[in-house]
Design an enzyme around this catalytic site. Structure first.
Site, PDB file in Angstrom:
ATOM      1  N   VAL A 184     -13.060   2.336 -10.641  1.00  0.00           N
ATOM      2  CA  VAL A 184     -12.715   1.089  -9.959  1.00  0.00           C
ATOM      3  C   VAL A 184     -11.847   0.169 -10.813  1.00  0.00           C
ATOM      4  O   VAL A 184     -10.940  -0.485 -10.305  1.00  0.00           O
ATOM      5  CB  VAL A 184     -13.990   0.355  -9.494  1.00  0.00           C
ATOM      6  CG1 VAL A 184     -14.843  -0.088 -10.672  1.00  0.00           C
ATOM      7  CG2 VAL A 184     -13.639  -0.838  -8.616  1.00  0.00           C
ATOM      8  N   ASP A 191     -21.252  -8.380  -3.309  1.00  0.00           N
ATOM      9  CA  ASP A 191     -21.167  -6.942  -3.602  1.00  0.00           C
ATOM     10  C   ASP A 191     -22.059  -6.566  -4.769  1.00  0.00           C
ATOM     11  O   ASP A 191     -21.687  -5.792  -5.646  1.00  0.00           O
ATOM     12  CB  ASP A 191     -19.720  -6.518  -3.873  1.00  0.00           C
ATOM     13  CG  ASP A 191     -19.564  -5.001  -3.993  1.00  0.00           C
ATOM     14  OD1 ASP A 191     -20.328  -4.277  -3.334  1.00  0.00           O
ATOM     15  OD2 ASP A 191     -18.685  -4.541  -4.743  1.00  0.00           O
ATOM     16  N   MET A 206      -1.547   8.772   0.540  1.00  0.00           N
ATOM     17  CA  MET A 206      -1.014   7.535   1.105  1.00  0.00           C
ATOM     18  C   MET A 206      -0.907   7.697   2.616  1.00  0.00           C
ATOM     19  O   MET A 206       0.119   8.121   3.152  1.00  0.00           O
ATOM     20  CB  MET A 206       0.353   7.221   0.493  1.00  0.00           C
ATOM     21  CG  MET A 206       0.981   5.927   1.034  1.00  0.00           C
ATOM     22  SD  MET A 206      -0.042   4.486   0.695  1.00  0.00           S
ATOM     23  CE  MET A 206       0.697   3.306   1.805  1.00  0.00           C
TER      24      MET A 206
END
Length: 702
Positions: A562, A321, A670
């Protein structure tokens, strides 16, 4: 959903072939191309201030001699309690910002009075398609319009004076798991934007849209499509040779989620591309090794047509990544006695690259952080990395602790370059990561699709191991000499993912931190000269402007991103709250922030642990590979998303199923996971979270 289906496959095909449309006339009033290129001293008209993306201001009123007298001029509380990553723009006395959820606000740049606010009404369920929070990095200005890309993939033009919508265009296919988090750039009457999503089976691109009408002018795809069909450009025919198997069915990746730089000298647009998808090469190059072009690369295209000019792949066949989406900076450097027009780049992989701006030829590549272990170095002629064999985990079949990890030695937080000092100021991270291949991986329908077993990196319930891991992870502000290829000075930080930087002619570097400070350093020596407590972590990069003879410095504060949502709460020395604000400073100001709201200490009180070791192992794997993206590694959440160890649904299996399987809370972000997990697997996740909560309770955690 505020999306419209793109107008037919024929239109898509035409756009994909880089057939440039005749553009509308360039702006002759308001913000013009010449103004962006000229970068007036007192204004900040583009994301990186000027086309070169140097983030250097020639203003000198605030300097190393008086920055200690700087104080808070005004602040504005924001109504989006997520990570704030935008750089404000300032034109004609108005400060424009974007916030989380792609909202846009305009303030009087001198007084802080709100002029207007716009909310694109991004569906909260879109959050499941976004790796790193509902962030937005900024707007663009051109003519009399403000442009913003939205999390659900639209490009919107607003009237600068009123905030009213002029046009609203979809840029991603209907139903795509792509998103937009980056700031648009303006190039010769066109608005350039890409998308995020290289963990979600997407195919990367950079697209240009007419600034007046929003019509697509050209689209450049970064990875090949179906090999049985004609490719959209000769560059993709060449790239096909570096892929194998049914890679295209998994998207390919290579998204352009940040780093778009226009160079008027070469008339080229440089942009970085993200990782290949999935991360594990075993699932995308099934017929043998290949570089997976044009992922983890810098690509240059003609600004008028979008035609391929050159590329440089920084991380061939990326499996860690190591996105190359970090800011690309253009400069003239004196190298070996000659002035060379170059681009500079500090990507995730830890090497600082200097390339010829016209040809992409490799000039130099040196480490800007310590501890790089995925490669022993770069070939001095080609710049290709010498990859260490143990780093190829899909071949060895063994877990590999990589440094840097996926958070990167440097991620999106912008660096700055000072022509006065010749130094680049880089926010760096020290965040090693364990990469473990998953031989049983199958493509799913929701969440990350990596081909890895992320659960292998969970910390055990051992205080000593956890303490040692926390101590090993940190960050720094690095002043790097791009000509000498060396770090000149460094300021260590206890946490990674600190804010972007601003360099000024006043011999200053400004940067916010993850632990809630906004600091000023001397640009030549790195001496700390001033600090302000922001009450929340700072991810965004600051900017500066001048009105009525006074220089101001502005920055957005608001923790998220993140590290908070997925990576860092389990190993952070401090969990920073989210108090989202725009902060503006000047010399002599005496403003103060309100007192911090009281924080209630939460006590772990989970149901008793029940279940089998087999259920716990399965639940840990399911959680780690999918749920941890939002709810945190090891089930330890950060400041933004619910910590499932404290969930009232833990002791209610029926409610847990209604939330996770059926999507009871989809309007809160969600969404239902019934396409990814069976009810039995969802129950195994619940049992493991209960076990984790009890382990942390026994260790005295909260």
């Amino acid at each position: 959903m505020h999306r419209r289906i793109l107008a037919g496959l024929a239109v898509l095909a035409l756009a994909a072939c880089n057939t440039a449309k005749e553009p509308s006339p360039a702006a002759t009033s308001g913000v013009t191309d010449a103004m962006i290129a000229g970068a007036a001293e007192g204004e900040w008209l583009s994301y990186g201030r000027d086309y070169a993306e140097q983030r250097f201001s020639p203003l000198t009123q605030i300097s190393d001699a008086n920055v200690g007298q700087m104080g808070l001029a005004w602040f504005a509380d924001l109504d989006t309690a997520r990570g704030q990553e935008a750089t404000p723009l300032m034109h004609d006395g108005t400060l424009y910002i974007s916030t989380a959820w792609s909202m846009v606000k305009a303030f009087d740049a001198k007084t802080g009075a709100l002029k207007w606010s716009y909310d694109p009404q991004v569906p909260r369920a879109k959050l499941v398609d976004v790796c790193c929070d509902a962030v937005n990095r900024g707007v663009a200005l051109y003519g009399d319009k403000v442009y913003v890309g939205t999390l659900d993939g639209r490009l919107i033009a607003l009237d600068q004076k009123t905030g009213k919508v002029v046009w609203d265009k979809p840029t991603i296919p209907e139903g795509s798991k792509m998103a937009i988090t980056g700031a648009p750039r303006i190039v010769k009457g066109k608005v350039l934007i890409g998308s995020a999503g290289s963990e979600y089976f997407t195919r990367g691109y950079l697209a240009a849209f007419d600034a007046q009408t929003g019509d697509e002018a050209w689209r450049f795809y970064t990875v090949p499509g179906d090999p049985s069909k004609a490719q959209e450009g000769k560059h993709l025919d060449a790239a096909l040779k570096t892929w194998s198997g049914d890679f295209w069915k998994l998207g390919g990746g290579g998204t352009v989620w940040d780093s778009i730089t226009y160079d008027p000298v070469t008339n080229l647009v440089y942009f970085g591309t993200a990782n290949a998808e999935p991360w594990n090469p075993a699932y995308r190059n099934t017929g043998g090794a290949g570089d997976s072009l044009y992922t983890a690369s810098i690509v240059a295209v003609n600004a008028d047509t979008g035609e391929y000019a050159w590329h440089f792949q920084e991380t061939p066949e990326d499996r860690w990544d190591f996105d190359s989406n970090q800011q690309i900076t253009v400069a003239d450097l004196t190298i070996d006695g000659q002035v060379q027009h170059v681009i500079m780049h500090a990507p995730k992989n830890g090497f600082f690259y200097v390339l010829d701006a016209k040809t992409g030829k490799f000039i130099s590549g040196k480490p800007f952080v310590d501890g790089i272990n995925w490669a022993s170095g770069l070939d001095p002629v080609t710049g290709k990395p010498n990859v260490n064999p143990e780093a190829k985990y899909e071949i060895t079949g063994k877990p590999f602790v990589g440094s840097p990890g996926a958070v990167g030695a440097h991620s999106w937080t912008p660096m700055s370059f000072s022509p006065r000092t010749g130094l680049v100021y880089i926010p760096t991270n020290n965040t090693p990561q364990l990469y473990a291949p998953d031989p049983d991986w199958k493509p799913g329908t929701t969440g990350f699709q990596l081909g890895l077993d992320v659960s292998a990196g969970n910390l055990p319930p051992d205080k000593a191991v956890r303490a040692a891991t926390v101590e090993a992870i940190n960050g720094a502000l690095v002043a790097f000499d791009p000509v000498a290829g060396k770090v000149k000075w460094k300021v260590p930080y206890p946490m990674p993912t600190n804010g972007g930087t601003l360099a000024t002619a006043g011999n200053l570097v400004f940067q916010g931190t993850a632990t809630g400070e906004f600091n000023a350093y001397s640009a030549d020596a790195g001496k700390k000269l001033w600090s302000f407590g922001t009450q929340s972590g700072v991810l965004a990069a600051p900017m500066t402007y001048m009105i009525d003879g006074e220089q101001y410095v502005a920055v957005l504060a608001g923790w998220g991103g993140v590290w908070d949502v997925s990576a860092g709460a389990q190993v952070s020395k401090k969990i920073t709250p989210n108090i989202s604000r725009l902060l503006v400073f000047k010399i002599g100001a005496k403003g103060a922030l309100p007192a911090m709201p009281p924080s209630a200490k939460r006590v772990l009180d989970p149901p008793p642990t029940t279940g089998t070791e087999q259920q716990f192992a399965a639940g840990m794997k399911y959680y780690s590979n999918s749920c941890s993206v939002c709810h945190g590694s090891g089930a330890v959440a950060g400041a933004l998303n619910p910590d499932l160890r404290h969930s009232t649904a833990l002791g209610n299996p029926k409610l847990w199923q209604e939330i996770v399987h059926d999507g009871l809370l989809k309007d809160n972000g969600m969404v239902a996971w019934k396409g990814q997990f069976t009810p039995q697997q969802i129950e195994e996740i619940r049992l493991w979270v209960i076990k984790r909560a009890n382990e942390d309770k026994a260790l005295g955690g909260n």
